[in-house]
Design a protein around this motif. Sequence first.
Motif, PDB file in Angstrom:
ATOM      1  N   ALA A  36       0.736  -1.308   0.111  1.00 15.17           N
ATOM      2  CA  ALA A  36      -0.124   0.148   0.056  1.00 15.17           C
ATOM      3  C   ALA A  36       0.844   1.205  -0.039  1.00 15.17           C
ATOM      4  O   ALA A  36       0.649   2.159  -0.724  1.00 15.17           O
ATOM      5  N   TRP A  37       1.812   1.331   0.966  1.00 17.55           N
ATOM      6  CA  TRP A  37       2.572   2.422   0.982  1.00 17.55           C
ATOM      7  C   TRP A  37       3.477   2.768  -0.365  1.00 17.55           C
ATOM      8  O   TRP A  37       3.612   3.793  -0.550  1.00 17.55           O
ATOM      9  N   GLY A  38       4.046   1.594  -0.664  1.00 15.29           N
ATOM     10  CA  GLY A  38       4.769   1.772  -1.934  1.00 15.29           C
ATOM     11  C   GLY A  38       3.947   2.217  -3.208  1.00 15.29           C
ATOM     12  O   GLY A  38       4.518   3.277  -4.072  1.00 15.29           O
ATOM     13  N   ALA A  39       2.850   1.759  -3.226  1.00 14.64           N
ATOM     14  CA  ALA A  39       2.014   2.210  -4.224  1.00 14.64           C
ATOM     15  C   ALA A  39       1.785   3.539  -4.061  1.00 14.64           C
ATOM     16  O   ALA A  39       1.413   4.392  -5.259  1.00 14.64           O
ATOM     17  N   ILE A  40       1.132   4.139  -2.896  1.00 13.09           N
ATOM     18  CA  ILE A  40       0.929   5.362  -2.703  1.00 13.09           C
ATOM     19  C   ILE A  40       2.327   6.331  -2.895  1.00 13.09           C
ATOM     20  O   ILE A  40       2.168   7.560  -3.727  1.00 13.09           O
ATOM     21  N   ALA A  41       3.394   6.077  -2.803  1.00 10.99           N
ATOM     22  CA  ALA A  41       4.509   6.838  -3.195  1.00 10.99           C
ATOM     23  C   ALA A  41       4.837   6.682  -4.864  1.00 10.99           C
ATOM     24  O   ALA A  41       5.110   7.721  -5.178  1.00 10.99           O
ATOM     25  N   VAL A  48      -4.423   9.463  -4.501  1.00  8.45           N
ATOM     26  CA  VAL A  48      -4.015   8.294  -4.815  1.00  8.45           C
ATOM     27  C   VAL A  48      -4.938   7.215  -4.167  1.00  8.45           C
ATOM     28  O   VAL A  48      -4.660   5.920  -4.382  1.00  8.45           O
ATOM     29  N   LEU A  49      -5.956   7.589  -3.598  1.00 11.56           N
ATOM     30  CA  LEU A  49      -6.762   6.561  -2.779  1.00 11.56           C
ATOM     31  C   LEU A  49      -7.898   6.007  -3.472  1.00 11.56           C
ATOM     32  O   LEU A  49      -8.343   5.060  -3.250  1.00 11.56           O
ATOM     33  N   GLY A  50      -8.435   6.639  -4.312  1.00 13.73           N
ATOM     34  CA  GLY A  50      -9.690   6.414  -5.073  1.00 13.73           C
ATOM     35  C   GLY A  50      -9.620   5.092  -5.722  1.00 13.73           C
ATOM     36  O   GLY A  50      -8.925   4.884  -6.590  1.00 13.73           O
ATOM     37  N   GLY A  51     -10.534   4.095  -5.567  1.00 15.86           N
ATOM     38  CA  GLY A  51     -10.684   2.822  -5.958  1.00 15.86           C
ATOM     39  C   GLY A  51      -9.664   1.947  -5.542  1.00 15.86           C
ATOM     40  O   GLY A  51      -9.398   0.864  -6.089  1.00 15.86           O
ATOM     41  N   GLN A  56      -6.629   2.887   1.153  1.00 14.68           N
ATOM     42  CA  GLN A  56      -7.412   3.401   2.177  1.00 14.68           C
ATOM     43  C   GLN A  56      -7.569   2.792   3.491  1.00 14.68           C
ATOM     44  O   GLN A  56      -7.267   3.707   4.703  1.00 14.68           O
ATOM     45  N   LEU A  57      -7.147   1.589   3.488  1.00 15.01           N
ATOM     46  CA  LEU A  57      -7.229   0.996   4.803  1.00 15.01           C
ATOM     47  C   LEU A  57      -5.727   1.496   5.576  1.00 15.01           C
ATOM     48  O   LEU A  57      -5.816   1.401   6.727  1.00 15.01           O
ATOM     49  N   ALA A  58      -4.669   1.212   4.863  1.00 18.85           N
ATOM     50  CA  ALA A  58      -3.581   1.602   5.344  1.00 18.85           C
ATOM     51  C   ALA A  58      -3.757   3.087   5.836  1.00 18.85           C
ATOM     52  O   ALA A  58      -3.186   3.379   7.118  1.00 18.85           O
ATOM     53  N   ILE A  63      -3.581   6.967  10.293  1.00 21.61           N
ATOM     54  CA  ILE A  63      -4.017   8.181  10.563  1.00 21.61           C
ATOM     55  C   ILE A  63      -5.001   7.892  12.164  1.00 21.61           C
ATOM     56  O   ILE A  63      -4.704   8.821  13.201  1.00 21.61           O
ATOM     57  N   LEU A  64      -5.845   6.872  12.416  1.00 26.57           N
ATOM     58  CA  LEU A  64      -6.401   6.886  13.380  1.00 26.57           C
ATOM     59  C   LEU A  64      -5.593   6.484  14.554  1.00 26.57           C
ATOM     60  O   LEU A  64      -6.015   6.871  15.787  1.00 26.57           O
ATOM     61  N   ALA A  65      -4.290   5.921  14.271  1.00 24.52           N
ATOM     62  CA  ALA A  65      -3.484   5.621  15.708  1.00 24.52           C
ATOM     63  C   ALA A  65      -3.038   7.032  16.356  1.00 24.52           C
ATOM     64  O   ALA A  65      -2.847   7.065  17.441  1.00 24.52           O
ATOM     65  N   LEU A  66      -3.011   8.406  15.543  1.00 21.30           N
ATOM     66  CA  LEU A  66      -2.703   9.613  16.090  1.00 21.30           C
ATOM     67  C   LEU A  66      -3.631  10.179  17.341  1.00 21.30           C
ATOM     68  O   LEU A  66      -3.248  10.176  18.276  1.00 21.30           O
TER      69      LEU A  66
END
Length: 143
Positions: A36-41, A48-51, A56-58, A63-66
């Motif tokens: 996921a993070w490699g694909a985002i980068a 880059v999240l749509g579809g 989105q899960l990652a 974000i919710l960890a914060l």
Amino acid sequence: MTHQTYRLTRAQLWVPRLLLATAALHVAVAAAVPNAWGAIARAGFFDVLGGHDDRQLALYFGILALPLAMAGTTARWMLRTTGRIPAQLGWWLIAMGAPIAVLDPVSGAWLLLGIGWLAVAAGRRPARVDVGTARPQVAADVA
């Protein structure tokens, strides 16, 4: 110079620990989503999240960890400085977890609800103050 020591209940001690552990779990899940993070980068980080459910899960787990970590560290600070956790913290956690539990019953929302109820219970118990060292202690009458 003397310091106040707050005799804390087990519930008071566990609320910050559980919040921080839940935050760490969210970071671990966010990091463990394959590629996921490699694909985002590779996609350039913008729009880059749509579809892409994996991305989105990652992101959402990360974000919710914060806020979970903020709540945990703030609860720990409150215990150290005042010997109390406000029940309001528990109600906020319940408010976060309840809609998630309704919309997605097979989720970690139940963990938020459990920590929330524990925080509400911990917030209703007043701190007992002893004069002595500044180290928190568990109340003797809690079994």
